[in-house]
Design an enzyme around this catalytic site. Structure first.
Site, short mmCIF file in Angstrom:
data_model
loop_
_atom_site.label_atom_id
_atom_site.label_comp_id
_atom_site.label_asym_id
_atom_site.label_seq_id
_atom_site.Cartn_x
_atom_site.Cartn_y
_atom_site.Cartn_z
N ASP A 88 0.86 -1.19 0.00
CA ASP A 88 0.00 0.00 0.00
C ASP A 88 0.89 1.24 0.00
OD1 ASP A 88 -2.74 1.17 0.21
OD2 ASP A 88 -1.86 2.07 2.00
N GLY A 499 -44.52 -25.53 -33.92
CA GLY A 499 -43.99 -26.29 -35.05
C GLY A 499 -42.67 -26.93 -34.69
#
Length: 614
Positions: A88, A499
């Site tokens: 950091d 279908g």
């Protein structure tokens, strides 16, 4: 070359950098260190006023980042990485800590404060060595910090805003990047330049050399030993051996009690002293493939038990509360929640567990973009099929459930609904991307073949006011499609026609649409199907195809990277996603002259072929 002696020691260890910073990645890569990048999810909300000095804040943040990654990877993979590196970087001036600016005004205030003055850049670094003992993760942390002094020139208002408008300050501690445009603001640097960039390489090398080579001098404090982090024992322990890991005192002949150095076995690695050894690397990718099903099963089980529904509007809740809601044991629920948190599906805090944004959006059953139905489908017929994969291989049967290829007309009503729920969720998620991948406004009628619940059809009529869409699917599907419609979705421009795609005449349309999202069609059947659709296309008609194809697959193919076995990829099984080039050649052979391809949503290949007009 301080790092060379250490490279030999770390070469066959799993080293993880708990940072997404491209600058840290570049510094360590250039030094020759091999590592994975797993960005930490630690929320940097430590109270700065509670630390005696700025560097203490940087060191503690670095340590928490590294420990969070070590814990998460252990819970996710059920084995610890060997070394996790956390870092950091902060800027301090007059005792005030400056981190990354939240907006342009914040960047302006920071840079104005630094103008014409000296300030300190601190990088805290934590090196976490991990090992697994009795199924639990033990961590040993070595930590240090480096300070560098930087002096800024006097900055004019014009220069300040010119630099801020470049966008560079927004992801940099103190609001500047010394390695790029921000270097123009700096008058001098006293100390480690790379520390200002984001990582103190020189000090890091010395620390590694101390940990792996130098005996600990009398009176030198040992690295801080942290309490064991509770392991998730949902599954059996997969460690290679009890107490495995990379404790430096064991891995490189460290100091025993009394100061005597043990005699290390005279292996090639022990005598390297920086010379690259010829032993093969560990097969991390192979181990990941072997282990990957566990994470999938955790996600699917949490969906099945409605964990994400319970937490969506009521979290955070304790494991006891969640267990009561899902009618499960407290211990089992706690382990499930912990693994979900490690996988990034849940957030865990002192108050309990709560959904991440992704979980509420996609894994709760009532989310607008819910994939809950897809999870149930994978947990049911798909999981069942792969449970008996050996039998399918011996008998030459399909890997995926036969109804996927035969059609839902051979299923029970409940099985058909399960398939439709999966298709509906995936279609709702992708409909906007498919509908807008190309401009379809020239077409006035469309037919979505295998359109299932009509999710894409409804999105198409929303996007194109002149378009009429027919959903063509099996009678069993059309009969149940109404269960998925809401009053808001009803449209006179969407029609459902029953279908069989393989045998019945196709409804007439200017544009035919076929999306292979759940079906894993074999090449011969897909080619026959597209040939049949092509026969129904009149001059000027179009054919729109869409297929799931994660970006990682495309990037891997383009880069020539090593490929996973085809049956173990992110998308489906049995084959790679078809490339846009393959679809283009196929459609051109079928008589489509104008064929275009696009990526959509980072998850789809969409291809549009158009016949020449009359």
């Amino acid at each position: 070359m301080l790092l060379r002696p250490v490279i030999g020691k770390l070469q066959h260890k799993r080293v993880v950098l708990a940072s997404s910073s491209p600058r840290r990645r570049e510094i360590l890569s250039n030094a020759g260190l091999r590592f994975e990048v797993v960005p930490s999810r630690f929320k940097e909300k430590l109270h700065k006023g509670s630390f005696a000095a700025p560097h203490a804040y940087a060191v503690e943040t670095a340590k928490q980042k590294a420990l969070e990654v070590a814990d998460r990877m252990h819970q996710k993979d059920l084995r610890a990485p060997d070394v996790v590196i956390g870092a950091d970087t902060i800027v301090a001036v007059g005792g005030l800590i400056l981190e990354k600016p939240v907006d342009k005004q914040d960047a302006y205030r920071m840079l104005l404060r630094l103008s014409g003055k000296e300030h300190s850049v601190f990088t805290g670094v934590a090196i976490v060595h991990c090992c697994t003992r009795d199924g639990q993760l033990d961590t040993e942390v070595s930590e240090f910090y480096e300070e560098t002094t930087v002096k800024f020139s006097e900055l004019s208002e014009e220069l300040l805003w010119e630099y801020i408008d470049s966008g560079e300050p927004m992801d940099k501690a103190g609001g500047y990047g010394i390695q790029a445009l921000g270097g123009m603001l700096v008058e001098y640097v006293r100390g480690d330049f790379l520390n200002v960039v984001g990582f103190p390489l020189n000090r890091f090398c010395k620390e590694l050399a101390r940990l792996y080579h130098a005996p600990r001098a009398p009176g030198t404090p040992r690295p801080v030993q942290h309490d064991s982090i509770p392991a998730v024992d949902t599954f059996e322990d997969l460690s290679d051996s009890k107490g495995g890991g990379s404790d430096p005192a064991r891995a490189s002949g460290g100091v025993q009690a009394g100061g005597a150095r043990p005699q290390a076995p005279r292996t090639q690695e022990a005598d390297l002293n920086g010379v690259t050894d010829s032993q093969p690397g560990l097969p991390a990718g192979l181990l990941e493939l072997m282990d990957g099903f566990k994470a999938s099963k955790v996600l699917l089980t949490a969906c099945k038990l409605q964990v994400f529904d319970v937490l969506k509007d009521r979290g955070p809740l304790s494991a006891t509360d969640v267990a009561r809601e899902i009618d499960a044991s407290v211990g089992g629920t706690a382990r499930l929640l912990d693994v979900c948190a490690a996988l990034g599906l849940l957030d865990k805090s002192d108050r309990g567990y709560s959904n991440t944004e992704t979980a509420s959006l996609h894994l709760a059953s009532d989310g607008e973009q819910s994939l809950h139905g897809l999870a149930a489908y994978h947990d049911g017929p798909i999981w069942g099929a792969f449970t008996h994969l050996g039998r399918a291989v011996r008998e030459g049967a399909a890997w995926t459930p036969e109804p996927l290829l035969q059609g839902p007309h051979k299923w029970s009503t409940e099985a058909t609904l399960q398939f439709m729920r999966a298709s509906h969720g995936l279609s709702k998620l992708t409909a906007q991307h498919v509908a807008t991948a190309f401009d379809l406004s020239p077409f006035t009628s469309a037919c979505h073949l295998g359109g299932c619940t009509g999710a894409l059809a409804h999105k198409l009529v929303q996007e194109y006011p002149r378009l009429q869409v027919t959903v063509f699917d099996l009678p069993e599907v059309i009969k149940l499609a109404g269960d998925f419609q809401t009053d808001a979705q009803l449209s006179e421009r969407v029609h459902f026609v029953p279908g069989d795609l393989s045998s019945d005449s196709l409804p007439p349309a200017d544009l035919y649409i076929f999306c292979s999202l759940l079906h894993d069609w074999p090449d011969d059947r897909l080619h026959g199907l597209l040939s049949r659709i092509s026969g129904s296309c009149k001059p000027g008609a179009g054919l729109l195809l869409a297929e799931l194809a994660p970006a990682e697959e495309e990037e891997e193919e383009a880069s020539g990277a090593a490929r996973r076995p085809p049956g173990l990829r992110t998308r489906g099984v049995g084959r790679r996603p078809r490339s846009p080039g393959q679809y283009r050649r196929l459609l051109q052979r079928l008589g489509f002259q104008d064929v275009r391809a696009a990526r959509a949503g980072g998850l789809l290949h969409v291809v549009l072929g158009t016949r020449a007009p009359p």
